[in-house]
Structures are given as C-alpha cells and as structure tokens.
Write a protein that holds these residues in place. Structure first.
Motif, PDB file in Angstrom:
ATOM      1  N   SER A 155       0.782  -1.233   0.000  1.00  0.00           N
ATOM      2  CA  SER A 155       0.000   0.000   0.000  1.00  0.00           C
ATOM      3  C   SER A 155       0.813   1.282   0.000  1.00  0.00           C
ATOM      4  CB  SER A 155      -0.927   0.013   1.228  1.00  0.00           C
ATOM      5  OG  SER A 155      -0.151   0.010   2.413  1.00  0.00           O
ATOM      6  N   SER A 156       2.125   1.206   0.248  1.00  0.00           N
ATOM      7  CA  SER A 156       2.866   2.456   0.418  1.00  0.00           C
ATOM      8  C   SER A 156       3.121   3.171  -0.899  1.00  0.00           C
ATOM      9  CB  SER A 156       4.194   2.194   1.146  1.00  0.00           C
ATOM     10  OG  SER A 156       4.962   1.275   0.432  1.00  0.00           O
ATOM     11  N   ARG A 157       3.398   2.411  -1.975  1.00  0.00           N
ATOM     12  CA  ARG A 157       3.647   2.994  -3.293  1.00  0.00           C
ATOM     13  C   ARG A 157       4.631   4.146  -3.189  1.00  0.00           C
ATOM     14  NH1 ARG A 157       1.407  -1.514  -3.653  1.00  0.00           N
ATOM     15  NH2 ARG A 157      -0.378  -1.812  -5.007  1.00  0.00           N
ATOM     16  N   ILE A 158       4.184   5.393  -3.356  1.00  0.00           N
ATOM     17  CA  ILE A 158       5.025   6.485  -2.914  1.00  0.00           C
ATOM     18  C   ILE A 158       5.019   6.339  -1.396  1.00  0.00           C
ATOM     19  CG2 ILE A 158       3.173   8.201  -2.693  1.00  0.00           C
ATOM     20  CD1 ILE A 158       5.203  10.188  -3.958  1.00  0.00           C
ATOM     21  N   ILE A 159       6.152   6.462  -0.726  1.00  0.00           N
ATOM     22  CA  ILE A 159       6.289   5.982   0.643  1.00  0.00           C
ATOM     23  C   ILE A 159       5.275   6.629   1.583  1.00  0.00           C
ATOM     24  CG2 ILE A 159       7.886   5.659   2.565  1.00  0.00           C
ATOM     25  CD1 ILE A 159       8.601   4.122   0.016  1.00  0.00           C
ATOM     26  N   GLY A 160       4.435   5.815   2.207  1.00  0.00           N
ATOM     27  CA  GLY A 160       3.442   6.295   3.150  1.00  0.00           C
ATOM     28  C   GLY A 160       2.232   6.945   2.511  1.00  0.00           C
ATOM     29  N   GLY A 161       1.971   6.675   1.227  1.00  0.00           N
ATOM     30  CA  GLY A 161       0.959   7.427   0.484  1.00  0.00           C
ATOM     31  C   GLY A 161      -0.397   6.766   0.370  1.00  0.00           C
ATOM     32  N   ARG A 162      -1.221   7.364  -0.505  1.00  0.00           N
ATOM     33  CA  ARG A 162      -2.590   6.918  -0.755  1.00  0.00           C
ATOM     34  C   ARG A 162      -2.895   7.122  -2.238  1.00  0.00           C
ATOM     35  NH1 ARG A 162      -2.329  11.897   1.519  1.00  0.00           N
ATOM     36  NH2 ARG A 162      -3.450  13.604   0.478  1.00  0.00           N
ATOM     37  N   ASN A 163      -3.980   6.553  -2.706  1.00  0.00           N
ATOM     38  CA  ASN A 163      -4.372   6.730  -4.104  1.00  0.00           C
ATOM     39  C   ASN A 163      -4.666   8.198  -4.398  1.00  0.00           C
ATOM     40  OD1 ASN A 163      -4.178   4.080  -5.003  1.00  0.00           O
ATOM     41  ND2 ASN A 163      -6.222   3.567  -4.285  1.00  0.00           N
ATOM     42  N   ALA A 164      -4.176   8.685  -5.535  1.00  0.00           N
ATOM     43  CA  ALA A 164      -4.460  10.057  -5.953  1.00  0.00           C
ATOM     44  C   ALA A 164      -5.780  10.084  -6.714  1.00  0.00           C
ATOM     45  CB  ALA A 164      -3.336  10.583  -6.839  1.00  0.00           C
ATOM     46  N   SER A 165      -6.487  11.212  -6.617  1.00  0.00           N
ATOM     47  CA  SER A 165      -7.790  11.281  -7.280  1.00  0.00           C
ATOM     48  C   SER A 165      -7.992  12.531  -8.124  1.00  0.00           C
ATOM     49  CB  SER A 165      -8.909  11.216  -6.227  1.00  0.00           C
ATOM     50  OG  SER A 165      -8.801  12.290  -5.315  1.00  0.00           O
ATOM     51  N   SER A 166      -7.171  13.554  -7.955  1.00  0.00           N
ATOM     52  CA  SER A 166      -7.450  14.814  -8.656  1.00  0.00           C
ATOM     53  C   SER A 166      -6.183  15.515  -9.126  1.00  0.00           C
ATOM     54  CB  SER A 166      -8.238  15.760  -7.741  1.00  0.00           C
ATOM     55  OG  SER A 166      -7.490  16.033  -6.564  1.00  0.00           O
ATOM     56  N   MET A 167      -5.227  14.733  -9.635  1.00  0.00           N
ATOM     57  CA  MET A 167      -3.954  15.317 -10.086  1.00  0.00           C
ATOM     58  C   MET A 167      -3.759  14.976 -11.557  1.00  0.00           C
ATOM     59  SD  MET A 167      -1.691  14.351  -6.687  1.00  0.00           S
ATOM     60  CE  MET A 167      -0.466  15.652  -6.845  1.00  0.00           C
ATOM     61  N   THR A 218      10.443  11.013   9.486  1.00  0.00           N
ATOM     62  CA  THR A 218       9.071  10.595   9.194  1.00  0.00           C
ATOM     63  C   THR A 218       9.111   9.268   8.447  1.00  0.00           C
ATOM     64  OG1 THR A 218       8.811  11.519   6.965  1.00  0.00           O
ATOM     65  CG2 THR A 218       8.558  13.048   8.809  1.00  0.00           C
ATOM     66  N   ASN A 219       7.949   8.732   8.156  1.00  0.00           N
ATOM     67  CA  ASN A 219       7.851   7.545   7.302  1.00  0.00           C
ATOM     68  C   ASN A 219       7.169   7.886   5.990  1.00  0.00           C
ATOM     69  OD1 ASN A 219       5.277   7.990   8.192  1.00  0.00           O
ATOM     70  ND2 ASN A 219       4.868   5.876   8.813  1.00  0.00           N
ATOM     71  N   LYS A 220       7.304   9.144   5.563  1.00  0.00           N
ATOM     72  CA  LYS A 220       6.651   9.612   4.339  1.00  0.00           C
ATOM     73  C   LYS A 220       7.660  10.303   3.437  1.00  0.00           C
ATOM     74  CE  LYS A 220       2.184  10.393   6.588  1.00  0.00           C
ATOM     75  NZ  LYS A 220       1.121  11.389   6.874  1.00  0.00           N
ATOM     76  N   GLY A 221       7.511  10.084   2.137  1.00  0.00           N
ATOM     77  CA  GLY A 221       8.401  10.742   1.196  1.00  0.00           C
ATOM     78  C   GLY A 221       8.332  10.093  -0.172  1.00  0.00           C
ATOM     79  N   PHE A 222       9.342  10.361  -1.004  1.00  0.00           N
ATOM     80  CA  PHE A 222       9.359   9.797  -2.343  1.00  0.00           C
ATOM     81  C   PHE A 222      10.402   8.700  -2.447  1.00  0.00           C
ATOM     82  CE2 PHE A 222      11.988  13.783  -2.864  1.00  0.00           C
ATOM     83  CZ  PHE A 222      13.215  13.181  -3.137  1.00  0.00           C
ATOM     84  N   CYS A 223      10.336   7.958  -3.561  1.00  0.00           N
ATOM     85  CA  CYS A 223      11.280   6.872  -3.813  1.00  0.00           C
ATOM     86  C   CYS A 223      11.679   6.922  -5.287  1.00  0.00           C
ATOM     87  CB  CYS A 223      10.636   5.530  -3.442  1.00  0.00           C
ATOM     88  SG  CYS A 223      11.811   4.148  -3.313  1.00  0.00           S
ATOM     89  N   GLN A 224      12.586   6.036  -5.692  1.00  0.00           N
ATOM     90  CA  GLN A 224      13.026   6.012  -7.080  1.00  0.00           C
ATOM     91  C   GLN A 224      11.843   5.751  -8.008  1.00  0.00           C
ATOM     92  OE1 GLN A 224      15.410   5.256  -4.604  1.00  0.00           O
ATOM     93  NE2 GLN A 224      16.116   7.201  -5.426  1.00  0.00           N
ATOM     94  N   GLY A 225      11.806   6.493  -9.103  1.00  0.00           N
ATOM     95  CA  GLY A 225      10.683   6.453 -10.023  1.00  0.00           C
ATOM     96  C   GLY A 225       9.739   7.616  -9.825  1.00  0.00           C
ATOM     97  N   ASP A 226       9.857   8.296  -8.668  1.00  0.00           N
ATOM     98  CA  ASP A 226       9.069   9.502  -8.417  1.00  0.00           C
ATOM     99  C   ASP A 226       9.796  10.751  -8.901  1.00  0.00           C
ATOM    100  OD1 ASP A 226       6.952   8.137  -7.133  1.00  0.00           O
ATOM    101  OD2 ASP A 226       8.105   8.051  -5.276  1.00  0.00           O
ATOM    102  N   SER A 227      11.073  10.623  -9.266  1.00  0.00           N
ATOM    103  CA  SER A 227      11.867  11.753  -9.748  1.00  0.00           C
ATOM    104  C   SER A 227      11.121  12.522 -10.828  1.00  0.00           C
ATOM    105  CB  SER A 227      13.199  11.259 -10.324  1.00  0.00           C
ATOM    106  OG  SER A 227      14.024  10.728  -9.326  1.00  0.00           O
TER     107      SER A 227
END
Length: 256
Positions: free
Chosen positions: A21-33, A184-193
């Motif tokens: 579930s983390s995908r982008i670290i600590g994230g959620r599904n996007a709905s309006s981007m 924190t436990n939230k942020g970006f990972c490789q592929g989010d660049s």
C-alpha cells in the motif's frame, strides 16, 4: 513461545501490507492530479513529470539519462493513459548531477489536444514555512529495491527548515526545497523523480534526490529543485518554442 509466534505474525502482516500500500512511501491513491505525467522510455516508466501548458512537461534533468521517448498522461492508471511522443528536450545547461543542483528539464510534446489539466507554477518565490504540509505524487517504487506501480499515489509531506536540511546535507545546492523523509515515514522513492512538490496549489518543487537511493525512512530530508529559481529560464523556453506571450528575460540556459 506463543507470544513470539503472534509477534512474528504481526510483523509479517505489517511488512506485507506496507509493501502493498505504500507505493510512494506512506501514500494513498491520488484522485485529482490530472496534470501528472509518466515519463517513459521503450522499457516503460522511468520518471514523473507534470504539465504546465498543453504541450510542455516539467521533470528532472537527471531523467534525461534514462533516454525518455514519450509520456503517458490523462489518467492515474498508466494502462489507460494517452501516449504522446517527446519532440524536444531542454536540460538546464548548468546541470551536472542532482547533488550539485539545477536538476530541471522541460519536455516539448509532439502533439497536443488541450484536453488535459495543467498545474500553475508560482509567479514568484513562495514563502514556505517549516512544517507546512505539501503533497508529492508519483508511480515510483514501494520501497528500496521495490517495483514501480501502475496507479498514481500521493502523500502529504512537511517542509523542512532550510538550516535543518543544510545540517543534514552539508553540500546542499542553493536552489532547492527540502520536504519529507527526515524523521518521518513519508516521502518519495526512485521512479518519483521529476514529479511536483505541490504547496498552496502550485508546483513549487521537482523531485530530485534522497539519501543513497534509500527509501527506508526515517532518513535524511528529501530534496526538490526550487522551481521559483527557474521561472525566467522556463519563460524563455516557452517564448522561443511555443509562441506564448511572456515577459522576455535576459537569461539563456538551453542545452539540446
């Protein structure tokens, strides 16, 4: 013994659910981007990006090394998006590596239909305060050594005081913003660049680098290119290559 068994089951369940579930670290599904763009080469997704006009995408300069050929836009699920070829790439001519700064690139798309959302850039430098909550999104890895995902994820990240960030990154470039990742436990990972840091509804930063490609937070602060420092450069490219009416600037930083 029984207690240890249940503890092991709990740890395994947390690990598995986190990986899923983390995908982008600590994230959620996007709905309006709907301005988000997947920058791809012949092998698939390599970086994020975002539309600032109907045919120009902003992303990170280091994504150039992945030899992108096209983008996918118009849908949070990469399987259902529109594929559009990249016509031209504009890399800041001072760029050498993410760690030295100027990590910004513009992509001119080969076709346009004007049906996709765009996100506004700041008109001038935005005064970000420490702990201000912003968002970062992407299709990046779920964890260090993980896989890219097909569904866009977004996470809230807090802006980090520049001096605190400098203490963690002694060689920090000057034109950057730090947010998320540290303590924190939230942020970006490789592929989010290349994806945007969105604050107050504006794309104020570009995902640039983290610590040793390590996404196992907490860690050092995540670092973004500060878009407000490159508005003149962006205006110049749009003026020369799209015919937009913008204020001309004495600023020339094109690299083909």
């Amino acid at each position: 013994m029984v207690a240890r068994y249940f503890l092991l089951l709990f740890v395994l369940s947390v690990y598995v659910s986190g990986a899923d579930s983390s995908r982008i670290i600590g994230g959620r599904n996007a709905s309006s981007m709907r301005y988000m763009v997947s920058v791809q080469n012949n092998g698939g997704h390599v970086c994020g990006g975002f539309l600032i006009t109907n045919n120009f995408v902003v992303t990170a300069a280091h994504c150039y090394d992945d030899h992108p050929t096209h983008v996918v836009l118009g849908n949070h699920n990469l399987k259902n998006g529109q594929m559009v070829a990249i016509k031209k790439k504009f890399v800041h001519n001072s760029y050498e590596s993410p760690e030295t700064g100027d990590d910004i690139m513009l992509l001119k798309l080969a076709t346009t239909n004007g049906l996709h959302d765009v996100i506004q850039l700041p008109h001038a430098e935005i005064d970000l305060t420490a702990n201000e909550v912003c968002q970062v999104a992407g299709w990046g890895k779920t964890m260090s050594g993980g896989k890219y995902v097909g569904e866009l994820r977004v996470v809230d990240v807090s802006v980090i005081n520049p001096q605190v960030c400098k203490n963690q990154w002694p060689q920090l470039p000057s034109s950057v913003i730090c947010a998320g990742g540290y303590g924190t436990n939230k942020g970006f990972c490789q592929g989010d660049s290349g994806g945007p840091l969105v604050c107050k509804g504006f794309a104020v930063g570009i995902v640039s680098f983290n610590h040793n490609r390590n996404c196992n937070y907490p860690d050092k602060p995540n670092v973004y290119t500060d878009i407000s420092k490159y508005l003149q450069w962006i205006d110049m490219i749009l003026q020369n290559h799209q015919g937009l009416t913008v204020k001309p600037h004495m600023f020339c930083c094109l690299h083909y």
